[in-house]
Design an enzyme around this catalytic site. Structure first.
Site, mmCIF file in Angstrom:
data_model
loop_
_atom_site.group_PDB
_atom_site.id
_atom_site.type_symbol
_atom_site.label_atom_id
_atom_site.label_comp_id
_atom_site.label_asym_id
_atom_site.label_seq_id
_atom_site.Cartn_x
_atom_site.Cartn_y
_atom_site.Cartn_z
ATOM 1 N N HIS A 40 -44.686 83.080 -15.228
ATOM 2 C CA HIS A 40 -43.232 83.205 -15.404
ATOM 3 C C HIS A 40 -42.737 83.769 -14.069
ATOM 4 O O HIS A 40 -42.651 84.972 -13.871
ATOM 5 C CB HIS A 40 -42.902 84.150 -16.564
ATOM 6 C CG HIS A 40 -41.463 84.589 -16.561
ATOM 7 N ND1 HIS A 40 -40.419 83.722 -16.727
ATOM 8 C CD2 HIS A 40 -40.896 85.810 -16.391
ATOM 9 C CE1 HIS A 40 -39.271 84.378 -16.666
ATOM 10 N NE2 HIS A 40 -39.539 85.652 -16.465
ATOM 11 N N ASP A 56 -38.117 80.007 -19.562
ATOM 12 C CA ASP A 56 -38.039 78.954 -18.536
ATOM 13 C C ASP A 56 -38.052 77.574 -19.173
ATOM 14 O O ASP A 56 -37.378 76.651 -18.712
ATOM 15 C CB ASP A 56 -39.215 79.074 -17.554
ATOM 16 C CG ASP A 56 -39.518 80.511 -17.212
ATOM 17 O OD1 ASP A 56 -39.855 81.275 -18.148
ATOM 18 O OD2 ASP A 56 -39.424 80.882 -16.049
ATOM 19 N N ARG A 96 -40.501 88.761 -9.101
ATOM 20 C CA ARG A 96 -41.011 89.504 -10.265
ATOM 21 C C ARG A 96 -42.271 90.281 -9.874
ATOM 22 O O ARG A 96 -42.495 91.395 -10.339
ATOM 23 C CB ARG A 96 -41.303 88.528 -11.406
ATOM 24 C CG ARG A 96 -40.032 87.871 -11.946
ATOM 25 C CD ARG A 96 -40.340 86.801 -12.955
ATOM 26 N NE ARG A 96 -39.148 86.174 -13.486
ATOM 27 C CZ ARG A 96 -38.554 85.089 -12.967
ATOM 28 N NH1 ARG A 96 -39.043 84.529 -11.881
ATOM 29 N NH2 ARG A 96 -37.480 84.580 -13.540
ATOM 30 N N ARG A 108 -34.734 76.848 -20.401
ATOM 31 C CA ARG A 108 -33.860 76.471 -19.267
ATOM 32 C C ARG A 108 -34.078 75.008 -18.907
ATOM 33 O O ARG A 108 -33.132 74.263 -18.645
ATOM 34 C CB ARG A 108 -34.162 77.356 -18.051
ATOM 35 C CG ARG A 108 -33.647 78.772 -18.198
ATOM 36 C CD ARG A 108 -34.121 79.693 -17.068
ATOM 37 N NE ARG A 108 -33.461 80.982 -17.137
ATOM 38 C CZ ARG A 108 -33.967 82.117 -16.667
ATOM 39 N NH1 ARG A 108 -35.156 82.121 -16.079
ATOM 40 N NH2 ARG A 108 -33.298 83.246 -16.767
HETATM 41 N N1 LIG Z 1 -39.883 88.086 -19.332
HETATM 42 C C1 LIG Z 1 -38.670 87.649 -19.076
HETATM 43 O O1 LIG Z 1 -38.392 86.432 -19.216
HETATM 44 C C2 LIG Z 1 -37.625 88.615 -18.609
HETATM 45 C C3 LIG Z 1 -36.275 88.259 -18.506
HETATM 46 C C4 LIG Z 1 -35.365 89.201 -18.056
HETATM 47 C C5 LIG Z 1 -35.810 90.485 -17.703
HETATM 48 N N2 LIG Z 1 -37.125 90.788 -17.810
HETATM 49 C C6 LIG Z 1 -37.655 92.107 -17.465
HETATM 50 O O2 LIG Z 1 -37.339 93.048 -18.489
HETATM 51 C C7 LIG Z 1 -37.392 94.371 -17.933
HETATM 52 C C8 LIG Z 1 -36.147 95.136 -18.341
HETATM 53 O O3 LIG Z 1 -35.002 94.582 -17.720
HETATM 54 P P1 LIG Z 1 -33.536 95.201 -17.991
HETATM 55 O O4 LIG Z 1 -32.582 94.326 -17.292
HETATM 56 O O5 LIG Z 1 -33.377 95.519 -19.422
HETATM 57 O O6 LIG Z 1 -33.672 96.585 -17.194
HETATM 58 P P2 LIG Z 1 -32.791 97.908 -17.427
HETATM 59 O O7 LIG Z 1 -32.926 98.723 -16.195
HETATM 60 O O8 LIG Z 1 -31.440 97.544 -17.928
HETATM 61 O O9 LIG Z 1 -33.555 98.648 -18.629
HETATM 62 C C9 LIG Z 1 -34.823 99.179 -18.519
HETATM 63 C C10 LIG Z 1 -34.922 100.319 -19.529
HETATM 64 O O10 LIG Z 1 -36.265 100.782 -19.562
HETATM 65 C C11 LIG Z 1 -36.191 102.169 -19.818
HETATM 66 N N3 LIG Z 1 -37.468 102.805 -19.482
HETATM 67 C C12 LIG Z 1 -38.000 103.037 -18.256
HETATM 68 N N4 LIG Z 1 -39.199 103.638 -18.384
HETATM 69 C C13 LIG Z 1 -39.438 103.795 -19.716
HETATM 70 C C14 LIG Z 1 -40.489 104.335 -20.483
HETATM 71 N N5 LIG Z 1 -41.575 104.866 -19.896
HETATM 72 N N6 LIG Z 1 -40.380 104.307 -21.826
HETATM 73 C C15 LIG Z 1 -39.304 103.787 -22.430
HETATM 74 N N7 LIG Z 1 -38.264 103.271 -21.760
HETATM 75 C C16 LIG Z 1 -38.333 103.257 -20.417
HETATM 76 C C17 LIG Z 1 -35.026 102.641 -18.956
HETATM 77 O O11 LIG Z 1 -34.540 103.925 -19.372
HETATM 78 C C18 LIG Z 1 -34.025 101.512 -19.182
HETATM 79 O O12 LIG Z 1 -33.148 101.802 -20.272
HETATM 80 C C19 LIG Z 1 -37.532 94.164 -16.405
HETATM 81 O O13 LIG Z 1 -38.880 94.333 -16.033
HETATM 82 C C20 LIG Z 1 -37.090 92.730 -16.205
HETATM 83 O O14 LIG Z 1 -37.620 92.155 -15.032
HETATM 84 C C21 LIG Z 1 -38.027 89.896 -18.277
#
Ligand SMILES: NC(=O)c1ccc[n+]([C@@H]2O[C@H](COP(=O)([O-])OP(=O)(O)OC[C@H]3O[C@@H](n4cnc5c(N)ncnc54)[C@H](O)[C@@H]3O)[C@@H](O)[C@H]2O)c1
Length: 320
Positions: A177, A150, A90, A153
């Site tokens: 995380h 987590d 991450r 999980r």
């Molecule tokens: N915190 C957690 O527990 C957790 C869990 C899973 C994923 N995540 C994180 O969530 C984030 C998104 O993951 P995902 O699988 O949906 O990715 P993804 O690539 O499917 O989606 C990301 C989206 O963000 C959009 N985007 C990019 N820049 C942007 C901006 N400036 N303004 C608005 N939209 C914008 C993109 O167009 C895309 O649709 C990642 O950083 C991932 O690591 C966090």
């Protein structure tokens, strides 16, 4: 601008953002949900698809919007940004995602936004701290989804192992995380019965080795899911749904959200996931739960990782 308590926005409509929107629809928590994405078509398409389900769900309006529509939201969930590719940590995402976060926060702070920011994009603890510094909002209004996922999980795996409903398992994952997170075994219990005693009741012991294996499974869960299907999104959507419930219904729920620490656990100048009371105002209070000496060391080590990551960022000075 006054806050509409039944209005939320999701910024970033990829796998995670769209899944959270679906969860919000299922929960019927909001009357209005605004979706934003750098790819406007994506936000519009998700709003259209989700709206098709409204006759079988709650009464709400789901639209693709602009930052002007975000100003009166009670809750803004930020999921925009790159996700982990197989093998990536991450923390590897920090460069890309801090730039995206900054551009989003510039838009939000340019409006009179009075709601709560919930950061989900990774590395979530680092971005939560950065969001607090970049916005200057009180720490109560800037949360990260932290280790709520987590912790879920861990509850699920422990419940499976013990043959009990995971909702009766009470145990926290705290810290980053990410790879330096830790399980608080010293306080783990099943419906108030100490974990060790409960294992005895069930005629089944969980030794140090088994606990360590459970912890490793939790810590590495995202890597395993990403290796198989490319991304994780349902679990986080459930976790964010739970955080949103605590906020919208003013539940005072205890959840390990990522919060800016100001001396709790002897730590400050960073955000980390620790148990906290979450209510209508966001973060009501951080709870300093008892930890064993080993757990305290592990939490401090996790905090050092966060400090190192934060030191690489160009952030404005802290507001006094
Ligand atoms: N915190 C957690 O527990 C957790 C869990 C899973 C994923 N995540 C994180 O969530 C984030 C998104 O993951 P995902 O699988 O949906 O990715 P993804 O690539 O499917 O989606 C990301 C989206 O963000 C959009 N985007 C990019 N820049 C942007 C901006 N400036 N303004 C608005 N939209 C914008 C993109 O167009 C895309 O649709 C990642 O950083 C991932 O690591 C966090």
């Amino acid at each position: 601008m006054s806050v509409n308590p039944r209005k939320a926005a999701i910024i970033g409509c990829g796998s995670v953002g769209a899944s959270i929107a679906f969860r919000f629809l299922q929960l019927g928590l909001f009357s209005q949900l605004v979706l934003l994405d750098a790819n406007r078509d994506k936000a519009e398409g998700e709003a259209m698809d989700l709206s098709d389900g409204l006759p079988y769900g709650a009464s709400m309006e789901i639209t693709a919007g602009t930052y002007d529509d975000v100003a009166d939201c009670a809750l803004v969930v930020i999921t925009a940004g790159a996700n982990q590719k197989p093998g990536e940590t991450r923390l590897d995402l920090i460069g890309k995602n801090i730039a995206i976060l900054k551009s989003i926060l510039e838009q939000i702070t340019a409006r009179d936004f009075g709601g709560i920011l919930l950061i989900v994009s990774n590395p979530v603890d680092v971005l939560t701290y950065a969001a607090w510094r970049l916005t200057g909002y009180p720490r109560s209004r800037v949360l990260g989804s932290g280790t709520v996922l987590d912790t879920g999980r861990l509850k699920q795996l422990l419940g499976d192992k013990l043959g009990v409903d995971s909702r009766n398992v009470h145990a926290f994952i705290i810290g980053e995380h990410g790879d330096s997170e830790l399980a608080v075994w010293s306080g783990a219990n099943v419906s108030g019965v100490d974990l060790e005693d409960f294992c005895r009741l069930r005629g089944d012991g969980l030794g140090h080795k088994e606990l360590e294996e459970l912890y490793e499974q939790v810590r590495d869960s995202a890597y395993e899911i990403i290796r198989r299907k490319g991304a994780t999104y349902y679990g986080i959507a459930m976790a964010v749904g739970r955080i949103a419930q605590c906020i919208v219904r003013d539940e005072h729920g205890v959840l390990p959200v990522s919060a800016v620490l100001q001396g709790e656990y002897g730590l400050k100048g960073l955000a980390l996931s620790v148990p906290a009371v979450v209510d209508r105002g966001g973060l009501e209070e951080i709870l300093e739960i008892p930890l064993s000496q080993e757990e305290r060391w592990a939490l401090t080590a996790s905090a050092h990782q966060m400090e190192q990551a934060i030191a690489c960022l160009d952030l404005p000075g802290e507001k006094k």
